[in-house]
Scaffold this motif. Sequence first.
Motif, PDB file in Angstrom:
ATOM      1  N   GLY A   1       0.804  -1.069   0.128  1.00  0.00           N
ATOM      2  CA  GLY A   1       0.027  -0.044  -0.085  1.00  0.00           C
ATOM      3  C   GLY A   1       0.785   1.370   0.040  1.00  0.00           C
ATOM      4  O   GLY A   1       0.668   2.294  -0.679  1.00  0.00           O
ATOM      5  N   VAL A   2       1.986   1.105   0.777  1.00  0.00           N
ATOM      6  CA  VAL A   2       2.949   2.454   0.822  1.00  0.00           C
ATOM      7  C   VAL A   2       3.540   2.631  -0.672  1.00  0.00           C
ATOM      8  O   VAL A   2       3.447   3.665  -1.067  1.00  0.00           O
ATOM      9  CB  VAL A   2       3.996   2.307   1.806  1.00  0.00           C
ATOM     10  CG1 VAL A   2       5.161   3.208   1.707  1.00  0.00           C
ATOM     11  CG2 VAL A   2       3.233   2.408   3.307  1.00  0.00           C
TER      12      VAL A   2
ATOM     13  N   THR B   1      -4.282   6.674   4.089  1.00  0.00           N
ATOM     14  CA  THR B   1      -5.254   5.952   2.800  1.00  0.00           C
ATOM     15  C   THR B   1      -4.536   4.836   2.531  1.00  0.00           C
ATOM     16  O   THR B   1      -5.380   3.737   2.567  1.00  0.00           O
ATOM     17  CB  THR B   1      -5.521   7.168   1.999  1.00  0.00           C
ATOM     18  OG1 THR B   1      -5.987   8.509   2.447  1.00  0.00           O
ATOM     19  CG2 THR B   1      -6.631   6.497   1.214  1.00  0.00           C
ATOM     20  N   PHE B   2      -3.566   4.746   1.711  1.00  0.00           N
ATOM     21  CA  PHE B   2      -3.109   3.691   1.019  1.00  0.00           C
ATOM     22  C   PHE B   2      -2.466   2.690   2.097  1.00  0.00           C
ATOM     23  O   PHE B   2      -2.804   1.524   1.823  1.00  0.00           O
ATOM     24  CB  PHE B   2      -2.025   4.167  -0.030  1.00  0.00           C
ATOM     25  CG  PHE B   2      -2.556   4.666  -1.443  1.00  0.00           C
ATOM     26  CD1 PHE B   2      -2.908   3.864  -2.428  1.00  0.00           C
ATOM     27  CD2 PHE B   2      -2.779   6.126  -1.395  1.00  0.00           C
ATOM     28  CE1 PHE B   2      -3.538   4.542  -3.314  1.00  0.00           C
ATOM     29  CE2 PHE B   2      -3.403   6.674  -2.258  1.00  0.00           C
ATOM     30  CZ  PHE B   2      -3.507   5.747  -3.397  1.00  0.00           C
ATOM     31  N   MET B   3      -1.896   2.907   2.856  1.00  0.00           N
ATOM     32  CA  MET B   3      -1.232   1.991   3.809  1.00  0.00           C
ATOM     33  C   MET B   3      -2.502   1.336   4.632  1.00  0.00           C
ATOM     34  O   MET B   3      -2.325  -0.165   4.723  1.00  0.00           O
ATOM     35  CB  MET B   3      -0.054   2.672   4.709  1.00  0.00           C
ATOM     36  CG  MET B   3       0.375   1.565   5.546  1.00  0.00           C
ATOM     37  SD  MET B   3       1.738   2.225   6.597  1.00  0.00           S
ATOM     38  CE  MET B   3       0.839   3.204   8.012  1.00  0.00           C
ATOM     39  N   PRO B   4      -3.247   1.885   5.124  1.00  0.00           N
ATOM     40  CA  PRO B   4      -4.368   0.934   5.910  1.00  0.00           C
ATOM     41  C   PRO B   4      -5.210   0.345   5.089  1.00  0.00           C
ATOM     42  O   PRO B   4      -5.656  -0.949   5.214  1.00  0.00           O
ATOM     43  CB  PRO B   4      -5.328   2.134   6.343  1.00  0.00           C
ATOM     44  CG  PRO B   4      -4.431   3.394   6.591  1.00  0.00           C
ATOM     45  CD  PRO B   4      -3.379   3.075   5.496  1.00  0.00           C
TER      46      PRO B   4
ATOM     47  N   LEU C   1      -5.349  -3.664   5.268  1.00  0.00           N
ATOM     48  CA  LEU C   1      -6.694  -4.341   5.287  1.00  0.00           C
ATOM     49  C   LEU C   1      -7.073  -5.667   4.164  1.00  0.00           C
ATOM     50  O   LEU C   1      -7.320  -6.611   4.579  1.00  0.00           O
ATOM     51  CB  LEU C   1      -7.869  -3.445   5.132  1.00  0.00           C
ATOM     52  CG  LEU C   1      -9.350  -3.884   5.281  1.00  0.00           C
ATOM     53  CD1 LEU C   1      -9.694  -4.301   6.769  1.00  0.00           C
ATOM     54  CD2 LEU C   1     -10.326  -3.007   4.923  1.00  0.00           C
ATOM     55  N   LEU C   2      -6.686  -5.217   2.995  1.00  0.00           N
ATOM     56  CA  LEU C   2      -6.804  -5.876   2.193  1.00  0.00           C
ATOM     57  C   LEU C   2      -5.906  -7.247   2.179  1.00  0.00           C
ATOM     58  O   LEU C   2      -6.171  -8.382   2.009  1.00  0.00           O
ATOM     59  CB  LEU C   2      -6.731  -5.421   0.618  1.00  0.00           C
ATOM     60  CG  LEU C   2      -7.641  -4.497   0.225  1.00  0.00           C
ATOM     61  CD1 LEU C   2      -7.510  -3.517  -0.960  1.00  0.00           C
ATOM     62  CD2 LEU C   2      -9.112  -5.053   0.295  1.00  0.00           C
ATOM     63  N   GLY C   3      -4.547  -6.729   2.498  1.00  0.00           N
ATOM     64  CA  GLY C   3      -3.618  -7.956   2.653  1.00  0.00           C
ATOM     65  C   GLY C   3      -3.839  -8.785   3.653  1.00  0.00           C
ATOM     66  O   GLY C   3      -3.508  -9.995   3.654  1.00  0.00           O
ATOM     67  N   GLY C   4      -4.287  -8.278   4.827  1.00  0.00           N
ATOM     68  CA  GLY C   4      -4.600  -9.299   6.153  1.00  0.00           C
ATOM     69  C   GLY C   4      -5.809 -10.172   5.871  1.00  0.00           C
ATOM     70  O   GLY C   4      -5.757 -11.240   6.200  1.00  0.00           O
TER      71      GLY C   4
END
Length: 88
Positions: A22-23, A49-52, A56-59
């Motif tokens: 995301g980063v 925005t991008f990191m959370p 979330l998607l990766g988790g």
Amino acid sequence: MKIALLVVLGLVLGALGGASLGVGAGLAWVEIFKTSNFEGYGGMLVFFTFMPLGALLGGLAGAVTFGVLAWRDAEIAIERPPKAPRKH
């Protein structure tokens, strides 16, 4: 119990990997679309925005993937019972 632990492990590893992706995606977005960096707006966009979203998607993806793998492993007999010796 093994399935639950693997799901939690997948969640943690997926969140870490997703956050880093995301980063990277956020930094690419800032560079490609020339986002303003006035008062750190570009950095806030990436890290709030991008990191959370990536985490979330990766988790979720990691938890589902590890859960499915653990579930299938539970169905498959890893250790087969020893066969009876053959009589010649």
